[in-house]
Design a protein around this motif. Structure first.
Motif, PDB file in Angstrom:
ATOM      1  N   ALA A  99      -3.756  -3.186   1.959  1.00 34.41           N
ATOM      2  CA  ALA A  99      -2.465  -3.566   2.541  1.00 34.41           C
ATOM      3  C   ALA A  99      -2.390  -3.103   3.983  1.00 34.41           C
ATOM      4  O   ALA A  99      -2.744  -1.972   4.292  1.00 34.41           O
ATOM      5  N   GLY A 100      -1.990  -4.009   4.860  1.00 32.98           N
ATOM      6  CA  GLY A 100      -1.941  -3.692   6.277  1.00 32.98           C
ATOM      7  C   GLY A 100      -0.538  -3.333   6.721  1.00 32.98           C
ATOM      8  O   GLY A 100       0.369  -3.173   5.904  1.00 32.98           O
ATOM      9  N   ALA A 138      -6.392  -8.610   9.841  1.00 30.04           N
ATOM     10  CA  ALA A 138      -7.739  -8.024   9.967  1.00 30.04           C
ATOM     11  C   ALA A 138      -8.179  -8.059  11.429  1.00 30.04           C
ATOM     12  O   ALA A 138      -8.773  -7.097  11.934  1.00 30.04           O
ATOM     13  N   ARG A 139      -7.885  -9.182  12.115  1.00 33.25           N
ATOM     14  CA  ARG A 139      -8.313  -9.303  13.513  1.00 33.25           C
ATOM     15  C   ARG A 139      -7.583  -8.291  14.398  1.00 33.25           C
ATOM     16  O   ARG A 139      -8.175  -7.716  15.297  1.00 33.25           O
ATOM     17  N   ILE A 140      -6.312  -8.080  14.127  1.00 35.76           N
ATOM     18  CA  ILE A 140      -5.556  -7.095  14.910  1.00 35.76           C
ATOM     19  C   ILE A 140      -6.122  -5.696  14.687  1.00 35.76           C
ATOM     20  O   ILE A 140      -6.280  -4.917  15.628  1.00 35.76           O
ATOM     21  N   GLY A 141      -6.456  -5.399  13.426  1.00 31.44           N
ATOM     22  CA  GLY A 141      -7.041  -4.081  13.131  1.00 31.44           C
ATOM     23  C   GLY A 141      -8.333  -3.872  13.910  1.00 31.44           C
ATOM     24  O   GLY A 141      -8.556  -2.810  14.513  1.00 31.44           O
ATOM     25  N   THR A 142      -9.163  -4.915  13.934  1.00 32.95           N
ATOM     26  CA  THR A 142     -10.434  -4.821  14.664  1.00 32.95           C
ATOM     27  C   THR A 142     -10.181  -4.692  16.169  1.00 32.95           C
ATOM     28  O   THR A 142     -10.838  -3.902  16.861  1.00 32.95           O
ATOM     29  N   LEU A 165       4.128 -12.773  -2.765  1.00 31.91           N
ATOM     30  CA  LEU A 165       3.690 -11.445  -3.199  1.00 31.91           C
ATOM     31  C   LEU A 165       2.452 -11.519  -4.091  1.00 31.91           C
ATOM     32  O   LEU A 165       1.490 -10.785  -3.904  1.00 31.91           O
ATOM     33  N   GLU A 166       2.489 -12.445  -5.058  1.00 33.20           N
ATOM     34  CA  GLU A 166       1.352 -12.545  -5.977  1.00 33.20           C
ATOM     35  C   GLU A 166       0.128 -13.102  -5.269  1.00 33.20           C
ATOM     36  O   GLU A 166      -0.996 -12.663  -5.509  1.00 33.20           O
ATOM     37  N   HIS A 167       0.358 -14.089  -4.398  1.00 34.37           N
ATOM     38  CA  HIS A 167      -0.779 -14.650  -3.658  1.00 34.37           C
ATOM     39  C   HIS A 167      -1.393 -13.592  -2.760  1.00 34.37           C
ATOM     40  O   HIS A 167      -2.611 -13.498  -2.640  1.00 34.37           O
ATOM     41  N   GLU A 168      -0.530 -12.806  -2.120  1.00 32.65           N
ATOM     42  CA  GLU A 168      -1.020 -11.771  -1.210  1.00 32.65           C
ATOM     43  C   GLU A 168      -1.855 -10.751  -1.988  1.00 32.65           C
ATOM     44  O   GLU A 168      -2.941 -10.359  -1.551  1.00 32.65           O
ATOM     45  N   ARG A 169      -1.343 -10.362  -3.129  1.00 36.15           N
ATOM     46  CA  ARG A 169      -2.076  -9.379  -3.946  1.00 36.15           C
ATOM     47  C   ARG A 169      -3.436  -9.933  -4.353  1.00 36.15           C
ATOM     48  O   ARG A 169      -4.470  -9.262  -4.221  1.00 36.15           O
ATOM     49  N   ALA A 170      -3.441 -11.187  -4.834  1.00 36.87           N
ATOM     50  CA  ALA A 170      -4.694 -11.793  -5.291  1.00 36.87           C
ATOM     51  C   ALA A 170      -5.680 -11.944  -4.129  1.00 36.87           C
ATOM     52  O   ALA A 170      -6.883 -11.657  -4.274  1.00 36.87           O
ATOM     53  N   LEU A 171      -5.177 -12.374  -2.975  1.00 34.91           N
ATOM     54  CA  LEU A 171      -6.062 -12.562  -1.823  1.00 34.91           C
ATOM     55  C   LEU A 171      -6.627 -11.234  -1.337  1.00 34.91           C
ATOM     56  O   LEU A 171      -7.804 -11.140  -0.993  1.00 34.91           O
ATOM     57  N   ARG A 172      -5.782 -10.199  -1.320  1.00 37.69           N
ATOM     58  CA  ARG A 172      -6.271  -8.894  -0.865  1.00 37.69           C
ATOM     59  C   ARG A 172      -7.351  -8.369  -1.812  1.00 37.69           C
ATOM     60  O   ARG A 172      -8.342  -7.791  -1.382  1.00 37.69           O
ATOM     61  N   GLU A 173      -7.129  -8.580  -3.113  1.00 36.13           N
ATOM     62  CA  GLU A 173      -8.132  -8.135  -4.083  1.00 36.13           C
ATOM     63  C   GLU A 173      -9.435  -8.887  -3.874  1.00 36.13           C
ATOM     64  O   GLU A 173     -10.516  -8.308  -3.875  1.00 36.13           O
ATOM     65  N   ALA A 174      -9.316 -10.212  -3.699  1.00 30.77           N
ATOM     66  CA  ALA A 174     -10.521 -11.031  -3.548  1.00 30.77           C
ATOM     67  C   ALA A 174     -11.289 -10.659  -2.281  1.00 30.77           C
ATOM     68  O   ALA A 174     -12.515 -10.687  -2.253  1.00 30.77           O
ATOM     69  N   ARG A 175     -10.575 -10.309  -1.214  1.00 38.74           N
ATOM     70  CA  ARG A 175     -11.227  -9.986   0.058  1.00 38.74           C
ATOM     71  C   ARG A 175     -11.582  -8.510   0.195  1.00 38.74           C
ATOM     72  O   ARG A 175     -12.263  -8.128   1.138  1.00 38.74           O
ATOM     73  N   GLY A 177       0.835  -1.189   0.000  1.00 37.81           N
ATOM     74  CA  GLY A 177       0.000   0.000   0.000  1.00 37.81           C
ATOM     75  C   GLY A 177       0.868   1.235   0.000  1.00 37.81           C
ATOM     76  O   GLY A 177       2.102   1.135   0.101  1.00 37.81           O
ATOM     77  N   ALA A 178       0.225   2.394  -0.076  1.00 36.43           N
ATOM     78  CA  ALA A 178       0.992   3.640  -0.128  1.00 36.43           C
ATOM     79  C   ALA A 178       1.824   3.821   1.137  1.00 36.43           C
ATOM     80  O   ALA A 178       2.981   4.241   1.069  1.00 36.43           O
ATOM     81  N   ILE A 179       1.239   3.444   2.289  1.00 30.81           N
ATOM     82  CA  ILE A 179       1.949   3.636   3.563  1.00 30.81           C
ATOM     83  C   ILE A 179       3.162   2.707   3.620  1.00 30.81           C
ATOM     84  O   ILE A 179       4.265   3.120   3.999  1.00 30.81           O
ATOM     85  N   GLU A 180       2.942   1.449   3.222  1.00 28.81           N
ATOM     86  CA  GLU A 180       4.051   0.490   3.251  1.00 28.81           C
ATOM     87  C   GLU A 180       5.164   0.897   2.288  1.00 28.81           C
ATOM     88  O   GLU A 180       6.353   0.797   2.616  1.00 28.81           O
TER      89      GLU A 180
END
Lengths: 161, 153
Positions: free
Chosen positions: B55-56, A135-139, B41-51, A52-55
């Protein structure tokens, strides 16, 4: 008093050692050699990035001087000259479709991929669990924030900056 | 005994020739090659899109929270309510870091798989794979553009 060996024996022995070393060094040089690897340092993101932009900002500022393997991997992920395993396998598939792989090559590659199937499946599972936990940590953090008095919440928010 | 000096000279000459041979054999090889990116990296991108999950920060926000609360004065009631939640966050953060370590190990293992597959290819085949990486995407892109243009016309 012991007799010292004749000088010519020492000279011949040393010369033989030198010849042996030459042979060993030659064999080693033929086997490995020196390979220099160049990669273009382009700010290109191949196939997009999950950052993401922040990362991405953190990577370019905070992590600039870190040499942790994960930081290096992330940095490599931002280079133009990268290849994913998927891209490699698609390339191999194309070669196969064009009949450019021998039977022996197909067998060996299949054996390598069979051996990695469990790790690949585990990777997907781990990645899913990582996202679940994120997600759980964010919540959880949001629920704690909701409990805090305003002044402390402001302090917490200030501490993040 | 007269032959001895000549034998020594011969051996030393042979040795010198050997060293020269070594120097000539040590060619420097220059190569341009792609680096394998982590598979995740690709799996993470695909999973984030699907869900629909952006990015956290890898659970870093829980650490920030704990750091901020380290010296905060909380009412006993609030503290009692916060403590179990903070403990749960600690466990989740530890679990997350453990999983990230495992992901790192799997990434390295799968990069080795990429190297093992690449090692089976001839230099020409390898060139065709990595030099044609972007060209291989072209048919999929062409199909997408074609579909969109068909809809627009």
């Amino acid at each position: 008093m012991s007799r010292s060996p004749a000088p010519w024996i020492l000279v011949a022995g040393l010369a033989l050692v030198q010849a042996g070393l030459s042979w060993a060094a030659w064999s080693r040089a033929r086997g490995s050699g020196i390979t220099y690897v160049f990669t273009p340092l382009l700010e290109v993101v191949p196939g997009g990035t999950p950052l993401g932009a922040i990362e991405a900002e953190a990577l370019m500022t905070d992590a600039r001087h870190q040499v942790d393997a994960r930081d290096v991997q992330r940095a490599y992920g931002r280079l133009g000259s990268t290849l994913s395993l998927d891209e490699l396998l698609r390339g191999v598939e194309t070669l196969d479709a064009q009949g450019r792989l021998s039977g022996a090559q197909r067998e060996r590659i299949r054996a390598v991929l069979d051996g990695a199937a469990a790790d690949h499946a585990r990777m997907i599972e781990v990645q899913e669990r990582i996202l679940d936990l994120e997600a759980r940590i964010g919540t959880g953090v949001a629920s704690v924030h909701a409990l805090l008095p305003d002044e402390i919440r402001a302090h917490v928010a200030g501490g993040r900056q | 005994m007269r032959a001895v000096p000549w034998i020594v000279v011969g051996l030393l000459a042979l040795s010198s020739a050997g060293h020269a041979w070594v120097l000539l054999a040590q060619e420097r090889r220059f190569a341009v090659m792609p680096i394998f990116v982590p598979v995740s990296l690709e799996h993470e991108r695909a999973l984030r899109e699907a869900r629909g999950q952006p990015a956290g920060r890898g659970g870093e926000e829980a650490v920030d929270l704990a750091r901020a609360l380290e010296h905060a004065r909380l009412d006993p009631e609030v503290a009692a309510a916060v403590a179990p939640r903070l403990d749960a966050l600690r466990r989740d953060r530890e679990a997350l870091l453990g999983l990230r370590n495992e992901r790192h190990r799997l990434n390295v293992t799968l990069m080795d798989v990429g190297v093992a597959v690449a090692r089976e290819l001839s230099p020409e085949q390898w060139d065709a794979v990595h030099m044609g990486r972007d060209a291989a995407r072209a048919p999929a892109d062409r199909d997408l553009f074609g579909r969109v243009l068909d809809r627009l016309r």
